[in-house]
Motif scaffolding. Structure first.
Motif, PDB file in Angstrom:
ATOM      1  N   HIS A  33       4.083 -10.934 -22.844  1.00 54.16           N
ATOM      2  CA  HIS A  33       5.525 -10.775 -23.019  1.00 54.16           C
ATOM      3  C   HIS A  33       5.994 -11.383 -24.331  1.00 54.16           C
ATOM      4  CE1 HIS A  33       5.756  -9.192 -19.005  1.00 54.16           C
ATOM      5  NE2 HIS A  33       4.954 -10.164 -18.639  1.00 54.16           N
ATOM      6  N   GLY A  34       5.024 -11.784 -25.162  1.00 55.40           N
ATOM      7  CA  GLY A  34       5.372 -12.282 -26.482  1.00 55.40           C
ATOM      8  C   GLY A  34       5.717 -13.758 -26.506  1.00 55.40           C
ATOM      9  N   LYS A  35       5.605 -14.441 -25.351  1.00 53.21           N
ATOM     10  CA  LYS A  35       5.891 -15.879 -25.322  1.00 53.21           C
ATOM     11  C   LYS A  35       4.664 -16.665 -25.761  1.00 53.21           C
ATOM     12  CE  LYS A  35       7.618 -15.809 -21.073  1.00 53.21           C
ATOM     13  NZ  LYS A  35       8.211 -16.284 -19.814  1.00 53.21           N
ATOM     14  N   PRO A  36       4.859 -17.725 -26.553  1.00 53.80           N
ATOM     15  CA  PRO A  36       3.692 -18.499 -26.991  1.00 53.80           C
ATOM     16  C   PRO A  36       2.966 -19.100 -25.785  1.00 53.80           C
ATOM     17  CG  PRO A  36       5.714 -19.247 -28.085  1.00 53.80           C
ATOM     18  CD  PRO A  36       6.132 -18.302 -27.008  1.00 53.80           C
ATOM     19  N   LEU A  37       1.652 -19.118 -25.847  1.00 57.15           N
ATOM     20  CA  LEU A  37       0.854 -19.740 -24.796  1.00 57.15           C
ATOM     21  C   LEU A  37       0.678 -21.209 -25.138  1.00 57.15           C
ATOM     22  CD1 LEU A  37      -1.891 -17.025 -24.347  1.00 57.15           C
ATOM     23  CD2 LEU A  37      -0.384 -17.851 -22.541  1.00 57.15           C
ATOM     24  N   THR A  38       1.104 -22.070 -24.250  1.00 59.28           N
ATOM     25  CA  THR A  38       0.918 -23.497 -24.483  1.00 59.28           C
ATOM     26  C   THR A  38      -0.206 -23.997 -23.587  1.00 59.28           C
ATOM     27  OG1 THR A  38       2.633 -23.901 -22.853  1.00 59.28           O
ATOM     28  CG2 THR A  38       3.293 -23.965 -25.163  1.00 59.28           C
ATOM     29  N   ALA A  39      -0.814 -25.081 -24.010  1.00 55.01           N
ATOM     30  CA  ALA A  39      -1.834 -25.750 -23.191  1.00 55.01           C
ATOM     31  C   ALA A  39      -2.916 -24.802 -22.722  1.00 55.01           C
ATOM     32  CB  ALA A  39      -1.196 -26.446 -21.989  1.00 55.01           C
ATOM     33  N   THR A  40      -3.273 -23.848 -23.586  1.00 53.21           N
ATOM     34  CA  THR A  40      -4.253 -22.882 -23.163  1.00 53.21           C
ATOM     35  C   THR A  40      -5.486 -22.966 -24.043  1.00 53.21           C
ATOM     36  OG1 THR A  40      -2.506 -21.477 -22.338  1.00 53.21           O
ATOM     37  CG2 THR A  40      -4.647 -20.478 -22.609  1.00 53.21           C
ATOM     38  N   VAL A  41      -6.343 -23.898 -23.669  1.00 55.99           N
ATOM     39  CA  VAL A  41      -7.643 -24.016 -24.300  1.00 55.99           C
ATOM     40  C   VAL A  41      -8.655 -23.739 -23.197  1.00 55.99           C
ATOM     41  CG1 VAL A  41      -9.247 -25.549 -25.478  1.00 55.99           C
ATOM     42  CG2 VAL A  41      -6.797 -25.720 -25.958  1.00 55.99           C
ATOM     43  N   LEU A  42      -9.420 -22.688 -23.363  1.00 60.79           N
ATOM     44  CA  LEU A  42     -10.373 -22.310 -22.322  1.00 60.79           C
ATOM     45  C   LEU A  42     -11.743 -22.933 -22.611  1.00 60.79           C
ATOM     46  CD1 LEU A  42      -9.515 -18.517 -21.808  1.00 60.79           C
ATOM     47  CD2 LEU A  42      -8.647 -20.496 -20.553  1.00 60.79           C
ATOM     48  N   ALA A  43     -12.334 -23.500 -21.582  1.00 57.39           N
ATOM     49  CA  ALA A  43     -13.657 -24.117 -21.728  1.00 57.39           C
ATOM     50  C   ALA A  43     -14.714 -23.042 -21.519  1.00 57.39           C
ATOM     51  CB  ALA A  43     -13.814 -25.252 -20.719  1.00 57.39           C
ATOM     52  N   ASN A  71       1.048 -29.327 -13.297  1.00 64.83           N
ATOM     53  CA  ASN A  71       2.326 -28.664 -12.976  1.00 64.83           C
ATOM     54  C   ASN A  71       2.323 -27.927 -11.639  1.00 64.83           C
ATOM     55  OD1 ASN A  71       3.284 -29.538 -15.511  1.00 64.83           O
ATOM     56  ND2 ASN A  71       2.379 -27.742 -16.504  1.00 64.83           N
ATOM     57  N   ALA A  72       1.460 -28.350 -10.726  1.00 63.36           N
ATOM     58  CA  ALA A  72       1.382 -27.731  -9.388  1.00 63.36           C
ATOM     59  C   ALA A  72       1.244 -26.213  -9.466  1.00 63.36           C
ATOM     60  CB  ALA A  72       2.594 -28.117  -8.530  1.00 63.36           C
ATOM     61  N   GLY A  73       0.676 -25.735 -10.562  1.00 66.32           N
ATOM     62  CA  GLY A  73       0.447 -24.286 -10.692  1.00 66.32           C
ATOM     63  C   GLY A  73       1.678 -23.502 -11.114  1.00 66.32           C
ATOM     64  N   VAL A  74       2.789 -24.208 -11.364  1.00 62.58           N
ATOM     65  CA  VAL A  74       4.014 -23.529 -11.812  1.00 62.58           C
ATOM     66  C   VAL A  74       3.831 -23.157 -13.287  1.00 62.58           C
ATOM     67  CG1 VAL A  74       6.510 -23.746 -12.141  1.00 62.58           C
ATOM     68  CG2 VAL A  74       5.389 -24.860 -10.176  1.00 62.58           C
ATOM     69  N   ASP A  75       4.154 -21.906 -13.633  1.00 66.02           N
ATOM     70  CA  ASP A  75       3.793 -21.426 -14.963  1.00 66.02           C
ATOM     71  C   ASP A  75       4.807 -20.402 -15.452  1.00 66.02           C
ATOM     72  OD1 ASP A  75       2.294 -21.079 -17.254  1.00 66.02           O
ATOM     73  OD2 ASP A  75       0.874 -19.697 -16.328  1.00 66.02           O
ATOM     74  N   HIS A  76       5.074 -20.449 -16.736  1.00 67.97           N
ATOM     75  CA  HIS A  76       5.996 -19.436 -17.264  1.00 67.97           C
ATOM     76  C   HIS A  76       5.346 -18.494 -18.269  1.00 67.97           C
ATOM     77  CE1 HIS A  76       6.645 -21.927 -20.878  1.00 67.97           C
ATOM     78  NE2 HIS A  76       6.631 -22.927 -20.043  1.00 67.97           N
ATOM     79  N   SER A  77       4.006 -18.566 -18.413  1.00 67.75           N
ATOM     80  CA  SER A  77       3.370 -17.590 -19.309  1.00 67.75           C
ATOM     81  C   SER A  77       3.153 -16.285 -18.554  1.00 67.75           C
ATOM     82  CB  SER A  77       2.037 -18.126 -19.844  1.00 67.75           C
ATOM     83  OG  SER A  77       1.091 -18.243 -18.817  1.00 67.75           O
ATOM     84  N   ASN A  78       3.119 -15.193 -19.264  1.00 65.01           N
ATOM     85  CA  ASN A  78       2.925 -13.872 -18.678  1.00 65.01           C
ATOM     86  C   ASN A  78       3.935 -13.526 -17.590  1.00 65.01           C
ATOM     87  OD1 ASN A  78       0.670 -12.614 -20.075  1.00 65.01           O
ATOM     88  ND2 ASN A  78      -0.540 -14.324 -19.320  1.00 65.01           N
ATOM     89  N   VAL A  79       5.154 -14.071 -17.729  1.00 61.98           N
ATOM     90  CA  VAL A  79       6.241 -13.721 -16.823  1.00 61.98           C
ATOM     91  C   VAL A  79       7.371 -13.182 -17.698  1.00 61.98           C
ATOM     92  CG1 VAL A  79       7.820 -14.553 -15.036  1.00 61.98           C
ATOM     93  CG2 VAL A  79       5.603 -15.670 -15.353  1.00 61.98           C
ATOM     94  N   PRO A  80       7.936 -12.043 -17.344  1.00 60.88           N
ATOM     95  CA  PRO A  80       9.022 -11.519 -18.185  1.00 60.88           C
ATOM     96  C   PRO A  80      10.248 -12.428 -18.093  1.00 60.88           C
ATOM     97  CG  PRO A  80       8.249  -9.878 -16.574  1.00 60.88           C
ATOM     98  CD  PRO A  80       7.680 -11.205 -16.180  1.00 60.88           C
ATOM     99  N   GLY A  81      10.955 -12.598 -19.177  1.00 60.21           N
ATOM    100  CA  GLY A  81      12.190 -13.377 -19.158  1.00 60.21           C
ATOM    101  C   GLY A  81      11.942 -14.845 -19.425  1.00 60.21           C
ATOM    102  N   ASP A  82      12.933 -15.515 -19.968  1.00 57.46           N
ATOM    103  CA  ASP A  82      12.772 -16.915 -20.354  1.00 57.46           C
ATOM    104  C   ASP A  82      13.014 -17.871 -19.199  1.00 57.46           C
ATOM    105  OD1 ASP A  82      12.085 -16.495 -22.978  1.00 57.46           O
ATOM    106  OD2 ASP A  82      14.167 -16.463 -23.681  1.00 57.46           O
ATOM    107  N   ASP A  83      13.709 -17.414 -18.174  1.00 58.98           N
ATOM    108  CA  ASP A  83      14.142 -18.328 -17.115  1.00 58.98           C
ATOM    109  C   ASP A  83      13.443 -18.080 -15.792  1.00 58.98           C
ATOM    110  OD1 ASP A  83      15.775 -20.111 -18.390  1.00 58.98           O
ATOM    111  OD2 ASP A  83      17.591 -18.905 -18.147  1.00 58.98           O
ATOM    112  N   THR A  84      12.305 -17.415 -15.833  1.00 56.64           N
ATOM    113  CA  THR A  84      11.570 -17.149 -14.598  1.00 56.64           C
ATOM    114  C   THR A  84      10.197 -17.813 -14.678  1.00 56.64           C
ATOM    115  OG1 THR A  84      12.646 -14.991 -14.524  1.00 56.64           O
ATOM    116  CG2 THR A  84      10.807 -15.347 -13.015  1.00 56.64           C
ATOM    117  N   VAL A  85       9.804 -18.456 -13.594  1.00 58.21           N
ATOM    118  CA  VAL A  85       8.455 -19.028 -13.524  1.00 58.21           C
ATOM    119  C   VAL A  85       7.774 -18.492 -12.273  1.00 58.21           C
ATOM    120  CG1 VAL A  85       9.020 -21.153 -14.772  1.00 58.21           C
ATOM    121  CG2 VAL A  85       9.253 -21.091 -12.268  1.00 58.21           C
ATOM    122  N   THR A  86       6.435 -18.458 -12.319  1.00 60.99           N
ATOM    123  CA  THR A  86       5.695 -18.125 -11.106  1.00 60.99           C
ATOM    124  C   THR A  86       5.268 -19.419 -10.421  1.00 60.99           C
ATOM    125  OG1 THR A  86       3.714 -17.930 -12.483  1.00 60.99           O
ATOM    126  CG2 THR A  86       4.747 -15.880 -11.772  1.00 60.99           C
TER     127      THR A  86
END
Lengths: 266, 266
Positions: free
Chosen positions: A207-217, B128-143
């Motif tokens: 979705h074009g958002k920067p990926l943070t904390a994403t370093v894959l081992a 972060n207890a698995g809460v994540d906002h990457s690969n989610v459409p929109g700035d204010d939505t988290v999975t």
């Protein structure tokens, strides 16, 4: 990777079906002896398995046979346990000579109960500092980890390049436990020729958002994948991985060790 | 597996070259929406990739699309952060609404600095207890993680059986960090149809010695292998693994959670 927001459906942008990833056992290795030419044994096993090495192939090699080839074995009959080793051995009902070897292989004991968890001289944290008596002939012999598994990997990659004329990446692996999850997984303790950590920071998600904390081992994931075919007692200490795309790298496996300042448990 | 000591050379006892393990991306999935039929999308993607499902195939499915299909998303605009969330957010320079969601998804906060590590209601320990906002459409939505990833896996396996008439094992995966090693690896948080832990205790090594402490976390190794092809931003959340031999099992992924009494860090 998408650099700006893109539309909802990926169907049209989907990559063509790729050949994917393939993993093969290279069976038929003899019991490895001190001084053996591992590259020769592996090339021989590959030939018998009908495999031709290709550039960018990855070999995952179990630490155990590397230790044996390098003579990283200790005869317990030659070990005099210290008072500290004797005390730990008594509590854990272990052979005090085995505990002494573990202490000698450690630069820090993380805990002694219920299992002995140590930081090795390389900086790896694992049970018994990697000292192991399974898959070793004789009752009084244990293997220790190779002194410098990254160098072991580099030497093996160089020998394979010379022999097969292919650029083959090498991972030396061992099975380690984890604090919060049961069971062992195969991980990288030595590497040559491929990235150990794949840093995706700065790239963007779909979705074009920067990926943070994403370093894959990735070296650990490659080792884990190989672990599925190694088993533990099946005599399959060498796994060939083909089809994984990577940029050649001189990164060392020790890079994966979390620096003391970032260690969540110090 | 050898039940008694056997001779030095394995050359003659080596298994025939096996077809090995194969992993394929199933690309081309659309952006998954709440209520979507994941099995239908996956079957469609497999068809487009030219793959026919076979019995004993394993599908590793990224948690993110399972959460989206199940509606496990939170709109941050609807979240009122508690004073605790605000305090943590201030220290970590995070969105207090995001921290509030993390707290709600946690049954125990393991630590807050330098990163927020939590034990989820399932018992998984992760950032972060698995809460994540990457690969989610929109700035204010988290999975958030699926409420019961083992049930998600079971439902998906059942739907695939109905649709493809093949017995396919399913792993729901997410990328977790580890205490002593840098980088994330893909691990299993839900499973259906295959062993999660492979207990080799009672078996013997190639020299006939009993293997102790050898329980392999095969579901995590399968997830890690799939992680190599998933990447993070490439839109490949479904990986097909073929050629891994296993006995069908109803073991749950939560079995992998180390019991509190064995947790080395409590």
């Amino acid at each position: 990777m998408a650099r700006r927001p893109i539309s909802r459906s990926f169907s049209k942008k989907a990559p063509a079906a790729s050949p994917g990833l393939r993993l093969f056992r290279l069976p038929g290795l003899p019991e490895i002896q001190r001084g053996d030419d591992l590259a020769a044994h592996i090339a021989n096993a590959a030939r018998k398995a009908g495999q031709q090495f290709e550039n960018s192939d990855i070999l995952v090699v179990a630490q155990k046979i590397v230790s044996k080839a390098e003579g990283a074995l200790v005869q317990l009959t030659n070990v005099s346990p210290s008072p500290q080793a004797q005390a730990i051995a008594l509590r854990q009902k272990k052979d005090p000579r085995l505990v002494e070897v573990i202490l000698q292989e450690s630069r820090r004991i993380v805990r002694t109960d219920p299992v002995l968890i140590a930081e090795t001289h390389h900086g790896y944290v694992c049970a018994n500092a990697g000292v192991d008596h399974s898959n070793v002939p004789g009752d009084d012999t244990v293997t220790i980890l190779p002194r410098d598994p990254d160098r072991s990997a580099k030497n093996l990659a160089a020998a394979l390049l010379k022999r097969a004329r292919k650029r083959i990446a090498v991972i030396i692996s061992d099975t380690f436990g984890r604090p919060w999850r049961l069971g062992l997984t195969n991980v990288a303790i030595g590497a040559s020729g491929l990235p150990v950590l794949l840093d995706l920071r700065g790239t963007r998600d779909r979705h074009g958002k920067p990926l943070t904390a994403t370093v894959l081992a990735v070296a650990d994931e490659l080792a884990a994948a190989a672990g599925l075919l190694m088993g533990k007692s099946e005599g399959s200490p060498v796994i060939l991985i083909r089809g994984y795309r990577y940029k050649p790298s001189s990164e060392l496996a020790t890079r994966i060790i979390r620096p003391a300042a970032e260690d969540l448990f110090r």
